[in-house]
Design a protein around this motif. Structure first.
Motif, PDB file in Angstrom:
ATOM      1  N   SER A   1     -15.445   6.181  41.818  1.00  0.00           N
ATOM      2  CA  SER A   1     -16.878   6.747  41.874  1.00  0.00           C
ATOM      3  C   SER A   1     -17.135   6.081  43.279  1.00  0.00           C
ATOM      4  O   SER A   1     -16.649   5.321  43.855  1.00  0.00           O
ATOM      5  CB  SER A   1     -17.709   5.956  41.094  1.00  0.00           C
ATOM      6  N   GLU A   2     -18.329   6.847  43.673  1.00  0.00           N
ATOM      7  CA  GLU A   2     -18.824   6.513  45.151  1.00  0.00           C
ATOM      8  C   GLU A   2     -19.454   5.088  45.187  1.00  0.00           C
ATOM      9  O   GLU A   2     -19.473   4.712  46.423  1.00  0.00           O
ATOM     10  CB  GLU A   2     -19.927   7.252  45.353  1.00  0.00           C
ATOM     11  N   THR A   3     -19.520   4.438  44.168  1.00  0.00           N
ATOM     12  CA  THR A   3     -19.737   2.901  44.345  1.00  0.00           C
ATOM     13  C   THR A   3     -18.740   1.881  44.792  1.00  0.00           C
ATOM     14  O   THR A   3     -18.927   0.878  45.209  1.00  0.00           O
ATOM     15  CB  THR A   3     -20.311   2.385  42.813  1.00  0.00           C
ATOM     16  N   TYR A   4     -17.579   2.712  44.836  1.00  0.00           N
ATOM     17  CA  TYR A   4     -16.308   1.862  45.396  1.00  0.00           C
ATOM     18  C   TYR A   4     -15.889   2.135  46.818  1.00  0.00           C
ATOM     19  O   TYR A   4     -15.998   3.147  47.250  1.00  0.00           O
ATOM     20  CB  TYR A   4     -14.920   2.128  44.471  1.00  0.00           C
ATOM     21  N   ASP A   5     -15.395   1.195  47.517  1.00  0.00           N
ATOM     22  CA  ASP A   5     -15.032   1.099  48.971  1.00  0.00           C
ATOM     23  C   ASP A   5     -13.548   1.210  48.969  1.00  0.00           C
ATOM     24  O   ASP A   5     -13.126   1.802  50.003  1.00  0.00           O
ATOM     25  CB  ASP A   5     -15.352  -0.008  49.732  1.00  0.00           C
ATOM     26  N   ALA A   6     -12.893   0.999  47.963  1.00  0.00           N
ATOM     27  CA  ALA A   6     -11.343   1.013  47.877  1.00  0.00           C
ATOM     28  C   ALA A   6     -10.828   0.966  46.678  1.00  0.00           C
ATOM     29  O   ALA A   6     -11.472   0.519  45.636  1.00  0.00           O
ATOM     30  CB  ALA A   6     -10.778  -0.167  48.805  1.00  0.00           C
ATOM     31  N   ALA A   7      -9.613   1.317  46.314  1.00  0.00           N
ATOM     32  CA  ALA A   7      -9.021   0.994  45.093  1.00  0.00           C
ATOM     33  C   ALA A   7      -7.620   0.777  44.839  1.00  0.00           C
ATOM     34  O   ALA A   7      -7.001   0.829  45.938  1.00  0.00           O
ATOM     35  CB  ALA A   7      -8.799   2.627  44.275  1.00  0.00           C
ATOM     36  N   VAL A   8      -7.055  -0.251  43.953  1.00  0.00           N
ATOM     37  CA  VAL A   8      -5.725  -0.556  43.937  1.00  0.00           C
ATOM     38  C   VAL A   8      -5.142  -0.132  42.505  1.00  0.00           C
ATOM     39  O   VAL A   8      -5.888  -0.301  41.430  1.00  0.00           O
ATOM     40  CB  VAL A   8      -5.662  -2.068  43.968  1.00  0.00           C
ATOM     41  N   VAL A   9      -4.227   0.597  42.508  1.00  0.00           N
ATOM     42  CA  VAL A   9      -3.647   1.561  41.321  1.00  0.00           C
ATOM     43  C   VAL A   9      -2.204   0.793  41.188  1.00  0.00           C
ATOM     44  O   VAL A   9      -1.382   1.390  41.982  1.00  0.00           O
ATOM     45  CB  VAL A   9      -3.729   2.941  41.774  1.00  0.00           C
ATOM     46  N   GLU A  10      -2.105   0.423  40.105  1.00  0.00           N
ATOM     47  CA  GLU A  10      -0.763  -0.014  39.783  1.00  0.00           C
ATOM     48  C   GLU A  10       0.129   1.197  39.154  1.00  0.00           C
ATOM     49  O   GLU A  10      -0.506   2.204  38.528  1.00  0.00           O
ATOM     50  CB  GLU A  10      -0.743  -1.005  38.633  1.00  0.00           C
ATOM     51  N   MET A  11       1.483   1.566  39.745  1.00  0.00           N
ATOM     52  CA  MET A  11       2.172   2.808  39.507  1.00  0.00           C
ATOM     53  C   MET A  11       3.606   2.219  38.916  1.00  0.00           C
ATOM     54  O   MET A  11       4.185   1.541  39.634  1.00  0.00           O
ATOM     55  CB  MET A  11       2.074   3.382  40.736  1.00  0.00           C
ATOM     56  N   GLY A  12       3.763   2.338  37.821  1.00  0.00           N
ATOM     57  CA  GLY A  12       5.037   2.262  37.176  1.00  0.00           C
ATOM     58  C   GLY A  12       5.804   3.482  36.902  1.00  0.00           C
ATOM     59  O   GLY A  12       5.208   4.506  36.880  1.00  0.00           O
ATOM     60  N   MET A  13       7.174   3.192  36.555  1.00  0.00           N
ATOM     61  CA  MET A  13       7.979   4.372  36.406  1.00  0.00           C
ATOM     62  C   MET A  13       8.992   3.895  35.333  1.00  0.00           C
ATOM     63  O   MET A  13       9.470   2.824  35.640  1.00  0.00           O
ATOM     64  CB  MET A  13       8.391   5.111  37.593  1.00  0.00           C
ATOM     65  N   SER A  14       9.725   4.681  34.523  1.00  0.00           N
ATOM     66  CA  SER A  14      10.702   4.396  33.979  1.00  0.00           C
ATOM     67  C   SER A  14      11.777   5.541  33.670  1.00  0.00           C
ATOM     68  O   SER A  14      12.779   5.332  33.070  1.00  0.00           O
ATOM     69  CB  SER A  14      10.370   4.114  32.327  1.00  0.00           C
TER      70      SER A  14
END
Length: 187
Positions: free
Chosen positions: A99-112
């Protein structure tokens, strides 16, 4: 489950098993619900220009995500993946929390499996990425550590000029790969 989620307040559902609505709410027929969810999330991600950091690796993703988010939170309001919600369904659900309330995001990305990182990279479109290591998790599906490395490198599929991949310099495979990549890397 569709009637239950509509009863709980959902206004629309995606379904690949029904061609017409069978009750209240919007029933949207799609060929593949997972693909539709990912495509909608990828479009939603385009609404935000905040920097997104993707985190992947055979082990240590969740801890690294927590540390990166904590470091960034010293000067920014950071959205991060809840728990280890890092799959082909978890990543879109994480992106929908932007949302616009955030300045940055950290997204965990897994794969199998083969092709999975590419799909979730299109959803999260990280500007930066951190790769913790290349181990033997999912070697049965991918066949070798080299294949695991190749699959994990798809985290950079949506990189642009200025994007950076941060690699764990203690991992020999990542150290070796660093000089051969077509984007900026930091060990």
């Amino acid at each position: 489950f569709i009637p239950a989620v509509l009863k709980e307040g959902a206004s629309a559902v995606l379904t690949q098993e029904h061609q017409a609505a069978r009750g209240p709410g919007a029933w949207i027929a799609v060929g593949d619900t997972r693909d539709a969810l990912q495509r909608i999330a990828a479009e939603y991600r385009k609404r935000f220009s905040m920097p997104v950091v993707g985190v992947t690796g055979s082990v240590g993703k969740t801890s690294t995500k927590e540390m990166v988010a904590l470091a960034l939170s010293a000067g920014k309001n950071v959205m991060k993946t809840s728990g280890n919600n890092n799959s082909q369904i978890g990543v879109p659900l994480t992106i929908f929390r932007l949302s616009e309330t955030y300045d940055a995001a950290v997204v965990e990305m897994g794969m199998s499996e083969c092709g999975e990182m590419s799909r979730i990279a299109r959803v999260a479109a990280p500007d930066y990425a951190v790769m913790t290591n290349i181990g033997v998790s999912h070697i049965q599906q991918l066949g070798s550590r080299q294949n695991i490395l190749a699959e994990k490198l798809h985290i950079a599929d949506c990189f642009h000029q200025g994007s950076v991949l941060f690699l764990n310099g203690d991992d020999a495979m990542l150290r070796e790969a660093a000089g051969a990549l077509p984007f900026e890397t930091v060990l």
